[in-house]
Design an enzyme around this catalytic site. Structure first.
Site, mmCIF file in Angstrom:
data_model
loop_
_atom_site.group_PDB
_atom_site.id
_atom_site.type_symbol
_atom_site.label_atom_id
_atom_site.label_comp_id
_atom_site.label_asym_id
_atom_site.label_seq_id
_atom_site.Cartn_x
_atom_site.Cartn_y
_atom_site.Cartn_z
ATOM 1 C CB THR A 236 -0.905 -0.186 1.227
ATOM 2 O OG1 THR A 236 -1.725 -1.119 1.184
ATOM 3 C CG2 THR A 236 -2.144 1.342 0.965
ATOM 4 C CG MET B 63 -9.865 0.744 -6.309
ATOM 5 S SD MET B 63 -11.218 1.939 -6.897
ATOM 6 C CE MET B 63 -11.891 1.637 -5.307
ATOM 7 C CE LYS B 64 -5.256 -1.841 0.848
ATOM 8 N NZ LYS B 64 -4.082 -2.704 1.305
ATOM 9 C CG LEU B 65 -4.039 5.095 -1.043
ATOM 10 C CD1 LEU B 65 -3.269 6.388 -1.562
ATOM 11 C CD2 LEU B 65 -3.581 4.350 0.334
#
Length: 299
Positions: free
Chosen positions: A104, A179-181
């Protein structure tokens, strides 16, 4: 899920923290040869002893091991250090190699690292951060958000499908990290909301387990509420899944991205302040659900 025979060679794994170790173990259980590197040699050796992976002397050696390399590191600085230099990932990732980075990190870091890999030995990189924890890895049920070239994703897919039940291709380099954030902004907001609601019920005289039973059975009882039930109900006996210190790191990345994109995120600002208070109180190495523990001690 792909048959392990479709994985056409060893898989390099860079990073032997909780998630990297779980990925190595999952691949080994599927019969895949794993070549593992970690900055701490003792940690790499311990994971290798537990899983049957082979230990690489450098990140470059792990990247040279096979056509797919998985990277799982704590933050942007660790990733940049592992990729750079003559012993780094970029130096070992040749034209037939796809590096799938599950860390991340900031989207710009993913873009920079993809360029470094391409300009090094001609390899390809995807940002493939994941949603899920160690038990989810062990079941092969991660959700992967991939940024990069679709053809490179197809080359990495046989390995990724051993780890994931869902793989979303969301755009070019950096899109997976973005998108992960966004996902983690939602997860951390849910965590804060559950902690506050649970402490409210407890302070008002409702038994903790009874309150959580209602949460789980209500309209709010979605997957996150179910997944974190043990951590919130029985924190003293539930292993750490996601450290509160890493939540703080995530929220910093989220707010930096929001500032760059011009996206107002007042709830994320509030959540970051609340997490900072809990970390300052010494809970940074505790599970993210320890926000509730912090709130119990304050008026």
């Amino acid at each position: 899920m792909s048959d392990s025979l479709e994985v056409t060679g060893p898989v390099g794994v860079v990073g032997a923290g909780r998630m990297g170790a779980a990925m190595a173990g999952r691949l080994r259980s599927a019969g895949v040869d794993v070549v593992l590197w970690n900055r701490s040699v003792d940690r790499a050796q311990a994971v290798a002893a537990a899983t049957g992976a082979r230990v690489a002397g450098t990140a470059r050696e792990a990247a040279e091991a096979g056509p797919v390399v998985l990277v799982s590191l704590a933050d942007d600085a660790a990733c940049r250090a592992a990729y750079a230099g003559p012993d780094g990932v970029a130096a070992g990732a040749g034209p037939d190699t796809v590096v799938a980075d599950t860390s991340t990190v900031a989207p710009q870091t993913s873009i920079d690292l993809a360029a470094l890999v391409r300009e090094g030995e001609g390899g390809a990189m995807l940002d493939t951060p994941v949603s899920g924890s160690v038990p989810v890895v062990e079941r092969g049920e991660l959700t992967i958000m991939a940024g990069g070239d679709a053809a490179d994703l197809d080359r990495a897919r046989p390995v990724l499908e051993l780890l994931a039940k869902q793989i979303f291709h969301v755009g070019d380099h950096g899109a997976g990290a973005t998108m992960k954030l966004a996902v983690n902004a939602l997860v951390h907001a849910l965590n804060q909301a559950v902690a506050e609601a649970l402490v409210l019920a407890e302070r008002s005289g409702v038994d903790r387990a009874a309150a959580y039973e209602v949460f789980a059975g209500s309209v709010a009882g979605g997957p996150f509420v179910q997944y974190k039930r043990a951590a919130f109900e029985r924190p003293e006996e539930t292993p750490v899944a996601f450290r509160l210190g890493l939540v703080a790191k995530d929220l910093d990345l989220i707010l930096d991205l929001a500032a760059r994109a011009g996206a107002p995120m007042p709830q994320a600002v509030t959540n970051r302040r609340a997490v900072a208070d809990a970390v300052a109180a010494g809970l940074g190495d505790e599970d993210m659900s320890a926000v509730a523990r912090y709130l119990r001690g304050h008026s």
